[in-house]
Design an enzyme around this catalytic site. Structure first.
Site, PDB file in Angstrom:
ATOM      1  CE  LYS A 192      -0.556  51.323 -22.037  1.00 19.45           C
ATOM      2  NZ  LYS A 192      -1.644  50.319 -22.086  1.00 19.45           N
ATOM      3  CE  LYS A 217      -3.489  58.159 -14.422  1.00 19.40           C
ATOM      4  NZ  LYS A 217      -3.812  57.570 -15.720  1.00 19.40           N
ATOM      5  CE  LYS A 269      -2.246  48.377  -7.231  1.00 21.75           C
ATOM      6  NZ  LYS A 269      -2.921  47.889  -6.044  1.00 21.75           N
TER       7      LYS A 269
END
Ligand code: TRP
Length: 334
Positions: A111, A194, A197
């Site tokens: 991240k 994947k 959103k």
């Protein structure tokens, strides 16, 4: 009865990927366990976010959970920031957890990316807050995706070190319930990525608010390949889009990919997509309808979450009070 805790990020209206990968595993646990489910808005601010829509995304995720069967009357459903016990315990855990342990967390490395110096310190101590979420309830079972396994091991290390350092058998061992990787749902436009959103194309995903017509259109436009469907799932290797669609049909109909292929062997995607659309509409239709009803009444969702927070606090406050007492803090109340 074991106590279950799980958390989910407030990413707004969930996709089919969020649903099949996590959410749909929650309602079946309510019958046999005391379940505590949390929308983790404090974790959400560890990465870039928009303060103008965080509240709406938190509410939308909660509404989606309720629509999917996470009944706030039969489990405890609440928002993390509403129950202060989490951050009180997280502070203690910031002091119990070791920098060396956090340095091993692969999710932080992923991240934070290249610019690690510029990552927020909240992102670094994210796993300590997650450990506090669970231990504040003395929960012992935690359903999560495979990617969270390392965080749960850390939560156990923290619990054990606390017990050792403060001479108490206080925090129980947590058992992860790792949810099937088979349910990993990929983008409808690129079977190697994947379903997400954040993909700029809405055509790449199915949202839990999509109606039957939208689902049909997205499945019709989904990327495929020109080959017919094989008999054996291993033959889907190297055909990511075909594999994804077969996996989705298997997941929504509760079967194995091999069983799906037995029914559709030799077929092209035209027929298969029709069957897939019908299955998705049958499965998601009632959820979508309930979701529309809840989104039309945000006050009712907020009220349910406030009641959930009161019930959560009633469990967590005494546990964290006791942890503070073991640490040696002067008691806040008698
Ligand atoms: N880190 C989890 C995720 O990203 C969310 C989470 C936060 C969680 N606190 C938790 C999951 C406690 C299980 C238990 O998916």
């Amino acid at each position: 009865m074991q106590r279950v805790f799980s958390g989910i990020q407030p990413s707004g209206i969930p996709t089919l990927g969020n649903y099949l990968g996590a959410i749909r595993n929650w309602p079946p646990m309510i019958a046999g366990h005391e379940c505590i489910f949390c929308v983790v808005d404090q974790h959400a601010i560890t990465q870039p976010f928009d303060p103008r829509d965080l509240a709406a995304k938190t509410r939308d995720m909660a509404a989606a959970l309720i629509a999917c069967g996470v009944d706030p009357e039969r489990c405890v459903l609440f928002v993390q920031s509403h129950v202060h016990a989490h951050t009180r315990l997280a502070w203690i855990f910031n002091c119990v957890s070791r920098i060396g342990w956090l340095n091993r967390m692969t999710q932080f490395k992923d991240k934070a990316g290249k610019d690690r110096e510029n990552a927020g310190s909240g992102l670094y101590v994210y796993p300590n807050l997650m450990a506090a979420d669970i231990h504040a309830y003395h929960a012992t079972l935690v359903p999560v995706g495979d990617d969270q396994k390392q965080h749960l091991e850390l939560a156990n290390d923290i619990g054990q070190k606390f017990n050792h350092d403060y001479g108490a058998d206080f925090f129980p061992t947590i058992q992860p319930m790792i949810q099937g990787v088979a349910a990993r749902v990929m983008s409808l436009r690129d079977g190697t990525r994947k379903m997400s959103k954040s993909d700029p194309s809405d055509q790449s995903r199915i949202n839990l608010t999509d109606d039957a017509e939208t689902i049909a259109l997205k499945i019709r436009r989904a990327k495929t390949d020109p080959e017919p469907l094989p008999a054996d799932p291993s033959a889907l290797e190297g055909r990511p889009e075909a594999r994804n669609l077969v996996g989705i049909l298997a997941a929504v109909t509760g079967r194995e990919p091999a069983d799906v292929l037995r029914d559709h062997e030799g077929q092209g995607f035209g027929t298969f997509k029709g069957v897939l659309t019908d299955a998705l509409v049958a499965h998601l239709g009632p959820i979508q309808a309930e979701m529309q009803r809840l989104l039309a009444d945000p006050g009712a969702v907020d009220a349910a979450l406030r009641r959930g927070a009161e019930r959560a606090a009633a469990i967590a406050e005494p546990i964290v009070d006791r942890a503070e007492e073991l640490i040696g803090f002067l008691p806040r109340r008698k």
